[in-house]
Motif scaffolding. Sequence first.
Motif, short mmCIF file in Angstrom:
data_model
loop_
_atom_site.label_atom_id
_atom_site.label_comp_id
_atom_site.label_asym_id
_atom_site.label_seq_id
_atom_site.Cartn_x
_atom_site.Cartn_y
_atom_site.Cartn_z
N MET A 42 -3.77 -57.98 16.29
CA MET A 42 -4.58 -57.62 17.45
C MET A 42 -3.77 -57.77 18.75
SD MET A 42 -7.34 -56.47 16.22
CE MET A 42 -8.78 -56.52 17.25
N GLY A 43 -2.97 -58.82 18.83
CA GLY A 43 -2.12 -59.01 20.00
C GLY A 43 -1.10 -57.90 20.14
N ALA A 44 -0.51 -57.51 19.03
CA ALA A 44 0.48 -56.42 19.05
C ALA A 44 -0.19 -55.10 19.44
CB ALA A 44 1.15 -56.29 17.68
N LEU A 45 -1.40 -54.86 18.94
CA LEU A 45 -2.13 -53.64 19.28
C LEU A 45 -2.43 -53.62 20.78
CD1 LEU A 45 -3.61 -51.02 18.58
CD2 LEU A 45 -5.61 -52.42 18.00
N LYS A 46 -2.90 -54.74 21.29
CA LYS A 46 -3.23 -54.81 22.72
C LYS A 46 -2.00 -54.51 23.57
CE LYS A 46 -5.33 -57.71 26.24
NZ LYS A 46 -5.86 -59.03 26.58
N GLU A 47 -0.88 -55.06 23.16
CA GLU A 47 0.37 -54.83 23.89
C GLU A 47 0.76 -53.34 23.86
OE1 GLU A 47 4.83 -56.37 23.24
OE2 GLU A 47 3.29 -57.95 23.21
N LYS A 48 0.64 -52.72 22.69
CA LYS A 48 1.00 -51.31 22.55
C LYS A 48 0.06 -50.39 23.34
CE LYS A 48 3.13 -51.87 18.05
NZ LYS A 48 3.00 -51.64 16.61
N LEU A 49 -1.21 -50.79 23.44
CA LEU A 49 -2.18 -49.95 24.15
C LEU A 49 -2.00 -50.00 25.66
CD1 LEU A 49 -5.44 -50.66 22.09
CD2 LEU A 49 -4.09 -48.56 22.13
N THR A 107 -12.56 -56.98 19.97
CA THR A 107 -11.92 -58.03 19.17
C THR A 107 -12.94 -59.02 18.61
OG1 THR A 107 -11.39 -59.31 21.15
CG2 THR A 107 -9.67 -57.86 20.29
N ALA A 108 -13.99 -59.30 19.36
CA ALA A 108 -15.04 -60.20 18.86
C ALA A 108 -15.71 -59.59 17.62
CB ALA A 108 -16.06 -60.48 19.95
N ALA A 109 -15.98 -58.29 17.67
CA ALA A 109 -16.63 -57.62 16.54
C ALA A 109 -15.71 -57.50 15.33
CB ALA A 109 -17.10 -56.23 16.97
N MET A 110 -14.40 -57.49 15.56
CA MET A 110 -13.45 -57.28 14.48
C MET A 110 -12.97 -58.58 13.83
SD MET A 110 -13.59 -54.09 14.37
CE MET A 110 -12.37 -53.72 13.14
N GLN A 111 -13.46 -59.72 14.30
CA GLN A 111 -13.06 -60.99 13.69
C GLN A 111 -13.50 -61.03 12.23
OE1 GLN A 111 -11.30 -63.70 14.79
NE2 GLN A 111 -10.83 -62.36 16.51
N PRO A 112 -12.62 -61.46 11.34
CA PRO A 112 -13.03 -61.59 9.94
C PRO A 112 -14.15 -62.61 9.84
CG PRO A 112 -10.65 -61.87 10.18
CD PRO A 112 -11.23 -61.85 11.55
N PRO A 113 -15.15 -62.36 8.99
CA PRO A 113 -16.25 -63.32 8.85
C PRO A 113 -15.75 -64.62 8.24
CG PRO A 113 -16.44 -61.59 7.21
CD PRO A 113 -15.29 -61.22 8.11
N ALA A 114 -16.36 -65.71 8.65
CA ALA A 114 -16.02 -67.01 8.07
C ALA A 114 -16.38 -67.00 6.59
CB ALA A 114 -16.78 -68.11 8.79
N GLU A 161 -1.86 -46.65 14.90
CA GLU A 161 -1.90 -48.04 14.42
C GLU A 161 -2.99 -48.24 13.38
OE1 GLU A 161 0.22 -50.75 15.14
OE2 GLU A 161 1.36 -49.00 15.81
N SER A 162 -4.15 -47.65 13.58
CA SER A 162 -5.23 -47.86 12.61
C SER A 162 -4.94 -47.15 11.30
CB SER A 162 -6.58 -47.40 13.18
OG SER A 162 -6.57 -46.02 13.43
N LEU A 163 -4.24 -46.01 11.36
CA LEU A 163 -3.85 -45.33 10.13
C LEU A 163 -2.82 -46.16 9.37
CD1 LEU A 163 -4.09 -42.85 8.35
CD2 LEU A 163 -2.25 -41.82 9.68
N ARG A 164 -1.91 -46.78 10.11
CA ARG A 164 -0.86 -47.57 9.48
C ARG A 164 -1.42 -48.83 8.84
NH1 ARG A 164 4.31 -49.97 12.36
NH2 ARG A 164 2.76 -50.24 13.97
N HIS A 165 -2.41 -49.44 9.46
CA HIS A 165 -2.95 -50.70 8.93
C HIS A 165 -4.21 -50.50 8.11
CE1 HIS A 165 -0.01 -53.24 10.77
NE2 HIS A 165 -0.16 -52.58 11.89
N GLY A 166 -4.91 -49.42 8.32
CA GLY A 166 -6.06 -49.08 7.50
C GLY A 166 -7.08 -50.19 7.40
N PRO A 167 -8.01 -50.05 6.45
CA PRO A 167 -9.05 -51.06 6.28
C PRO A 167 -8.45 -52.40 5.84
CG PRO A 167 -9.46 -49.13 4.90
CD PRO A 167 -8.12 -48.95 5.54
N ARG A 168 -8.83 -53.42 6.54
CA ARG A 168 -8.40 -54.79 6.20
C ARG A 168 -6.89 -54.96 6.14
NH1 ARG A 168 -12.55 -58.02 2.85
NH2 ARG A 168 -14.31 -57.63 4.14
N GLY A 169 -6.17 -54.21 6.92
CA GLY A 169 -4.73 -54.39 7.00
C GLY A 169 -3.93 -53.71 5.91
N HIS A 170 -4.60 -52.95 5.03
CA HIS A 170 -3.86 -52.24 3.99
C HIS A 170 -3.07 -51.10 4.62
CE1 HIS A 170 -5.80 -54.56 0.98
NE2 HIS A 170 -6.99 -54.14 1.32
#
Length: 132
Positions: free
Chosen positions: A18-25, A39-46, A106-115
């Motif tokens: 997320m930090g790298a994405l923010k920097e690139k944007l 970023t709050a919505a994209m936090q992985p659930p506990a 970036e989203s295409l490269r990382h896809g769902p859950r970072g795949h």
Amino acid sequence: MKSERSEQKMAERHTQRMGALKEKLKLTPAQESAWNSYTAAMQPPARGARPTMDRAAFEKLSTPERIDRMQALQQERQGAMRQRGDAVKSFYAQLTPEQKKTFDAESLRHGPRGHRGFGHHGHHGGPGMHRS
């Protein structure tokens, strides 16, 4: 515990991405609020917050009860996916055309859950499929 360590590592990787994405944007100060909501919505659930099924309890259920339980879990997961999708769309709408190109790449490269993109073959078969 091993799962706690792996969960912590996953959270650290998420924060780094997320930090790298923010920097690139190269977000403007006016976009900061949208970024924070995103970023709050994209936090992985506990771990305890994820919908799961206790195997021993599941085995005690009748077949129709198992089906109902699996469908309820699927609806919970779909609701969470819908919320995350809405958060992405809302944030995306705040981006400039150039930022959208970066975000798309970036989203295409990382896809769902970072795949790695949609060519990833997860545990459940098809392209882009992943375990929830």
